[in-house]
Design a protein around this motif. Structure first.
Motif, mmCIF file in Angstrom:
data_model
loop_
_atom_site.group_PDB
_atom_site.id
_atom_site.type_symbol
_atom_site.label_atom_id
_atom_site.label_comp_id
_atom_site.label_asym_id
_atom_site.label_seq_id
_atom_site.Cartn_x
_atom_site.Cartn_y
_atom_site.Cartn_z
ATOM 1 N N ILE A 149 0.647 -1.287 0.039
ATOM 2 C CA ILE A 149 -0.085 -0.174 0.008
ATOM 3 C C ILE A 149 0.796 1.234 -0.052
ATOM 4 O O ILE A 149 0.790 2.230 -0.802
ATOM 5 C CB ILE A 149 -0.840 -0.083 1.203
ATOM 6 N N SER A 150 1.809 1.373 0.941
ATOM 7 C CA SER A 150 2.614 2.583 1.130
ATOM 8 C C SER A 150 3.932 2.189 1.852
ATOM 9 O O SER A 150 3.746 1.493 2.737
ATOM 10 C CB SER A 150 1.694 3.583 1.852
ATOM 11 N N LYS A 151 5.085 2.660 1.133
ATOM 12 C CA LYS A 151 6.328 2.692 1.804
ATOM 13 C C LYS A 151 6.521 3.528 3.178
ATOM 14 O O LYS A 151 6.980 2.704 4.197
ATOM 15 C CB LYS A 151 7.486 2.780 0.893
ATOM 16 N N PRO A 152 5.836 4.481 2.920
ATOM 17 C CA PRO A 152 5.981 5.387 4.321
ATOM 18 C C PRO A 152 5.072 4.639 5.484
ATOM 19 O O PRO A 152 5.651 4.537 6.772
ATOM 20 C CB PRO A 152 5.294 6.594 4.046
ATOM 21 N N LEU A 153 4.224 3.916 5.144
ATOM 22 C CA LEU A 153 3.349 3.318 6.090
ATOM 23 C C LEU A 153 4.134 2.213 6.638
ATOM 24 O O LEU A 153 4.156 1.911 8.009
ATOM 25 C CB LEU A 153 1.971 2.596 5.704
ATOM 26 N N HIS A 154 4.711 1.328 5.707
ATOM 27 C CA HIS A 154 5.560 0.262 6.092
ATOM 28 C C HIS A 154 6.515 0.389 6.902
ATOM 29 O O HIS A 154 6.849 -0.033 8.165
ATOM 30 C CB HIS A 154 6.031 -0.667 4.809
ATOM 31 N N ASP A 155 7.524 1.388 6.569
ATOM 32 C CA ASP A 155 8.424 1.821 7.363
ATOM 33 C C ASP A 155 8.119 2.291 8.826
ATOM 34 O O ASP A 155 8.847 2.046 9.830
ATOM 35 C CB ASP A 155 9.287 3.124 6.595
ATOM 36 N N ALA A 156 6.988 3.225 8.926
ATOM 37 C CA ALA A 156 6.382 3.491 10.343
ATOM 38 C C ALA A 156 6.070 2.582 11.139
ATOM 39 O O ALA A 156 6.474 2.460 12.216
ATOM 40 C CB ALA A 156 5.277 4.516 10.084
ATOM 41 N N LEU A 157 5.341 1.414 10.483
ATOM 42 C CA LEU A 157 5.063 0.341 11.320
ATOM 43 C C LEU A 157 6.444 -0.378 11.760
ATOM 44 O O LEU A 157 6.271 -1.051 12.813
ATOM 45 C CB LEU A 157 4.083 -0.711 10.437
ATOM 46 N N GLU A 158 7.212 -0.641 10.635
ATOM 47 C CA GLU A 158 8.360 -1.445 11.105
ATOM 48 C C GLU A 158 9.205 -0.799 12.149
ATOM 49 O O GLU A 158 9.781 -1.609 13.068
ATOM 50 C CB GLU A 158 9.358 -1.536 9.961
ATOM 51 N N ALA A 159 9.033 0.423 12.300
ATOM 52 C CA ALA A 159 9.966 1.442 13.272
ATOM 53 C C ALA A 159 9.295 1.108 14.746
ATOM 54 O O ALA A 159 10.109 1.235 15.689
ATOM 55 C CB ALA A 159 9.838 2.804 12.949
ATOM 56 N N ILE A 160 8.107 0.930 14.761
ATOM 57 C CA ILE A 160 7.337 1.030 16.185
ATOM 58 C C ILE A 160 7.257 -0.469 16.667
ATOM 59 O O ILE A 160 7.342 -0.415 17.868
ATOM 60 C CB ILE A 160 5.958 1.579 16.086
#
Length: 212
Positions: free
Chosen positions: A26-37
């Motif tokens: 769906i979205s790389k920014p979403l993926h990266d944010a979920l991965e970070a938390i």
């Protein structure tokens, strides 16, 4: 770590993996944010009754966490001084005291409605727990002052239902929309079923961890 805690941890890791896989499409920014938390867990349920939790949620409607906590603290002290429990305290006799705690007239009426629903046996937690969130909401929406946001919060934080997407929660919607860059966040959220509660909780966590 006990067997129950280990099972919960493993479930959280699996859910996190599923969220990441879905987000990657769906979205790389979403993926990266979920991965970070990292993995998200649903908070442990309050030991208080459903009527108590519902009352507290009503008080917190459209308020900051700090303001809601302050008002609720005053309500609890006032109820204790009267020798009453919650929601039994929310009756006509104590309406002036409740209003002095910072409760609006509309919320006072809603709290009294919760008290009445409790006395009629309509807030039996185990019975409502067996229902799907949508069916549970239909029951709770019959109580004056209870809207869909309140139903969603109760399903997430009291009943710990795994697939609730709070459409009316501004913080969740704003953060999710920002990360996916889309004007239709609810359609995108459907792709995360049956784990949308975890997605919503992740949005809270991301929003709170983002520097302002």
């Amino acid at each position: 770590m006990g067997r129950k805690e280990k099972s919960a941890s493993e479930g959280s890791l699996l859910t996190h993996s599923i969220l990441l896989d879905t987000a990657s499409r769906i979205s790389k920014p979403l993926h990266d944010a979920l991965e970070a938390i990292g993995p998200i867990t649903i908070p442990s349920r309050s030991r208080q009754s459903l009527s108590y939790h519902l009352s507290k949620t009503i008080v917190g409607q459209q308020l900051s966490i700090r303001a809601a906590s302050s008002i609720w603290g005053r309500i609890e002290k006032s109820a204790q001084a009267a020798g009453m429990g919650i929601p039994d305290y929310f009756i006509e006799r104590y309406k002036n005291e409740i209003r002095q705690c910072g409760v609006s007239m509309a919320k006072l009426k809603a709290l009294m409605s919760v008290c009445n629903a409790e006395s009629r046996g309509e807030l039996h937690g185990p019975s409502l727990a067996r229902l799907e969130p949508a069916d549970r909401s239909k029951r709770l929406l019959k109580i004056f002052g209870v809207g869909q946001w309140t139903c969603d919060m109760v399903s997430i934080f009291y009943f710990r239902s795994p697939d609730v997407w709070p459409v009316g929660d501004a913080a969740v919607q704003k953060q999710f929309k920002k990360l996916i860059g889309c004007d239709d966040p609810n359609s995108a959220a459907e792709k995360f079923g049956p784990h949308r509660t975890y997605l919503a909780l992740a949005m809270y966590k991301i929003a709170n961890s983002t520097p302002r």
